[in-house]
Design a protein around this motif. Sequence first.
Motif, PDB file in Angstrom:
ATOM      1  N   PHE A 215       0.901  -1.111   0.015  1.00 28.55           N
ATOM      2  CA  PHE A 215      -0.252   0.044  -0.014  1.00 28.55           C
ATOM      3  C   PHE A 215       0.821   1.338  -0.093  1.00 28.55           C
ATOM      4  O   PHE A 215       2.000   1.232   0.661  1.00 28.55           O
ATOM      5  CB  PHE A 215      -1.010   0.032   1.266  1.00 28.55           C
ATOM      6  N   PHE A 216       0.567   2.148  -0.839  1.00 29.20           N
ATOM      7  CA  PHE A 216       1.190   3.485  -0.847  1.00 29.20           C
ATOM      8  C   PHE A 216       0.343   4.530  -0.796  1.00 29.20           C
ATOM      9  O   PHE A 216      -0.916   4.584  -1.024  1.00 29.20           O
ATOM     10  CB  PHE A 216       1.754   3.614  -2.398  1.00 29.20           C
ATOM     11  N   ALA A 217       0.720   5.784  -0.263  1.00 25.40           N
ATOM     12  CA  ALA A 217      -0.147   7.020  -0.139  1.00 25.40           C
ATOM     13  C   ALA A 217      -0.733   7.609  -1.324  1.00 25.40           C
ATOM     14  O   ALA A 217      -1.807   8.191  -1.094  1.00 25.40           O
ATOM     15  CB  ALA A 217       0.539   8.084   0.791  1.00 25.40           C
ATOM     16  N   SER A 218      -0.148   7.380  -2.466  1.00 31.18           N
ATOM     17  CA  SER A 218      -0.707   7.994  -3.605  1.00 31.18           C
ATOM     18  C   SER A 218      -0.523   7.060  -4.643  1.00 31.18           C
ATOM     19  O   SER A 218       0.072   6.156  -4.916  1.00 31.18           O
ATOM     20  CB  SER A 218       0.094   9.105  -3.971  1.00 31.18           C
ATOM     21  N   HIS A 219      -1.521   6.897  -5.711  1.00 24.39           N
ATOM     22  CA  HIS A 219      -1.566   6.370  -6.860  1.00 24.39           C
ATOM     23  C   HIS A 219      -0.153   6.465  -7.789  1.00 24.39           C
ATOM     24  O   HIS A 219       0.314   5.772  -8.236  1.00 24.39           O
ATOM     25  CB  HIS A 219      -2.744   6.584  -7.774  1.00 24.39           C
ATOM     26  N   SER A 220       0.200   7.874  -7.645  1.00 20.78           N
ATOM     27  CA  SER A 220       1.526   8.063  -8.438  1.00 20.78           C
ATOM     28  C   SER A 220       2.792   7.181  -7.840  1.00 20.78           C
ATOM     29  O   SER A 220       3.563   6.474  -8.582  1.00 20.78           O
ATOM     30  CB  SER A 220       1.783   9.567  -8.742  1.00 20.78           C
ATOM     31  N   GLU A 221       2.643   7.088  -6.603  1.00 27.11           N
ATOM     32  CA  GLU A 221       3.928   6.346  -6.015  1.00 27.11           C
ATOM     33  C   GLU A 221       3.811   4.769  -6.231  1.00 27.11           C
ATOM     34  O   GLU A 221       4.559   3.850  -6.387  1.00 27.11           O
ATOM     35  CB  GLU A 221       3.735   6.468  -4.416  1.00 27.11           C
ATOM     36  N   ALA A 222       2.496   4.323  -6.420  1.00 25.71           N
ATOM     37  CA  ALA A 222       2.007   3.041  -6.685  1.00 25.71           C
ATOM     38  C   ALA A 222       2.689   2.758  -7.891  1.00 25.71           C
ATOM     39  O   ALA A 222       3.188   1.622  -8.223  1.00 25.71           O
ATOM     40  CB  ALA A 222       0.696   2.664  -6.504  1.00 25.71           C
ATOM     41  N   LEU A 223       2.087   3.437  -8.997  1.00 25.96           N
ATOM     42  CA  LEU A 223       2.683   3.294 -10.372  1.00 25.96           C
ATOM     43  C   LEU A 223       4.099   3.432 -10.512  1.00 25.96           C
ATOM     44  O   LEU A 223       4.926   2.902 -11.332  1.00 25.96           O
ATOM     45  CB  LEU A 223       1.932   4.435 -11.385  1.00 25.96           C
ATOM     46  N   GLN A 224       4.810   4.318  -9.611  1.00 24.01           N
ATOM     47  CA  GLN A 224       6.394   4.562  -9.656  1.00 24.01           C
ATOM     48  C   GLN A 224       6.892   3.040  -9.429  1.00 24.01           C
ATOM     49  O   GLN A 224       7.942   2.744  -9.641  1.00 24.01           O
ATOM     50  CB  GLN A 224       6.966   5.570  -8.704  1.00 24.01           C
ATOM     51  N   TRP A 225       6.421   2.550  -8.391  1.00 23.64           N
ATOM     52  CA  TRP A 225       6.917   1.204  -7.792  1.00 23.64           C
ATOM     53  C   TRP A 225       6.828   0.233  -8.955  1.00 23.64           C
ATOM     54  O   TRP A 225       7.981  -0.352  -9.098  1.00 23.64           O
ATOM     55  CB  TRP A 225       6.183   0.828  -6.639  1.00 23.64           C
ATOM     56  N   GLY A 226       5.861   0.138  -9.694  1.00 28.37           N
ATOM     57  CA  GLY A 226       5.655  -0.749 -10.906  1.00 28.37           C
ATOM     58  C   GLY A 226       5.542  -2.277 -10.322  1.00 28.37           C
ATOM     59  O   GLY A 226       4.846  -2.500  -9.247  1.00 28.37           O
ATOM     60  N   VAL A 227       6.254  -2.912 -11.082  1.00 26.54           N
ATOM     61  CA  VAL A 227       6.162  -4.302 -10.805  1.00 26.54           C
ATOM     62  C   VAL A 227       7.781  -4.885 -10.315  1.00 26.54           C
ATOM     63  O   VAL A 227       8.690  -4.697 -11.293  1.00 26.54           O
ATOM     64  CB  VAL A 227       5.811  -5.139 -11.886  1.00 26.54           C
ATOM     65  N   ARG A 228       7.904  -5.501  -9.075  1.00 25.78           N
ATOM     66  CA  ARG A 228       9.425  -5.944  -8.868  1.00 25.78           C
ATOM     67  C   ARG A 228       9.243  -7.321  -8.287  1.00 25.78           C
ATOM     68  O   ARG A 228       8.258  -8.000  -7.761  1.00 25.78           O
ATOM     69  CB  ARG A 228       9.875  -4.954  -7.774  1.00 25.78           C
TER      70      ARG A 228
END
Length: 236
Positions: A215-228
């Motif tokens: 879980f991330f605080a914002s959608h942009s941070e979640a997208l920035q994480w991507g898939v790892r």
Amino acid sequence: MNHLKFIAGGMLLATSMMTIVSFHSVTPEVKETSMEEAETLKVVKLVNEANLLQSANDTNEKSTLVFNTESETSTVEVTEGKLVIEEKTIETEETTKKEKNVKKTKKTKKSKVKKANKTKKVKKAKKRKKASNKKSKKEAYTYVGEFKITGYCGCASCCGKTNCITASGTRATAGRTIAADTSRFSFGTKLKIGDNVYTVEDRGGAIHGNRIDIFFASHSEALQWGVRYCEVYVKN
């Protein structure tokens, strides 16, 4: 009578003449003798005076020589004494310098040894700490495998709702909440991903097996994480 007087006078005159002649004949001898004696005495006196003067001169020369010799000796002794003192002083200074250098070298060596020992101790302490950390990690967490890690946030696009309430009833919090397969990890399970420890507080329809959603605080941070893909450890 007159004849007798004449004869007597002649005899008296002859006697006087003889006396005068004898006196004159004797006086030169006496005079000569006296003069010779006087000259002899004078010569003797002069010789004596000369001898005395010579003796005095010799004595003076000897005393001068002795005095000069003593002065030279004393000067040499004093000079030698000074030299000896100077040499001793130089030797003492050199000895002091050497002792100081030796002490300095010993101090430096001790300092180096101390520093080396300290460094060794620090290294050993670090190694022990590392080993302890590894041990504690190994003891505290168990490796569960490599997982596919994705990110989500509290928006309607990610969760279908916006209240950020998880399936376990807690409020989703960035840096703590993750969604995992609850058939493998029950709510409240601690999972270590990288350097962070997360708590399983949510689940999802697409989260099964080796799959985790952070879980991330914002959608942009979640997208920035991507898939790892990361290694995951579970706390014992």
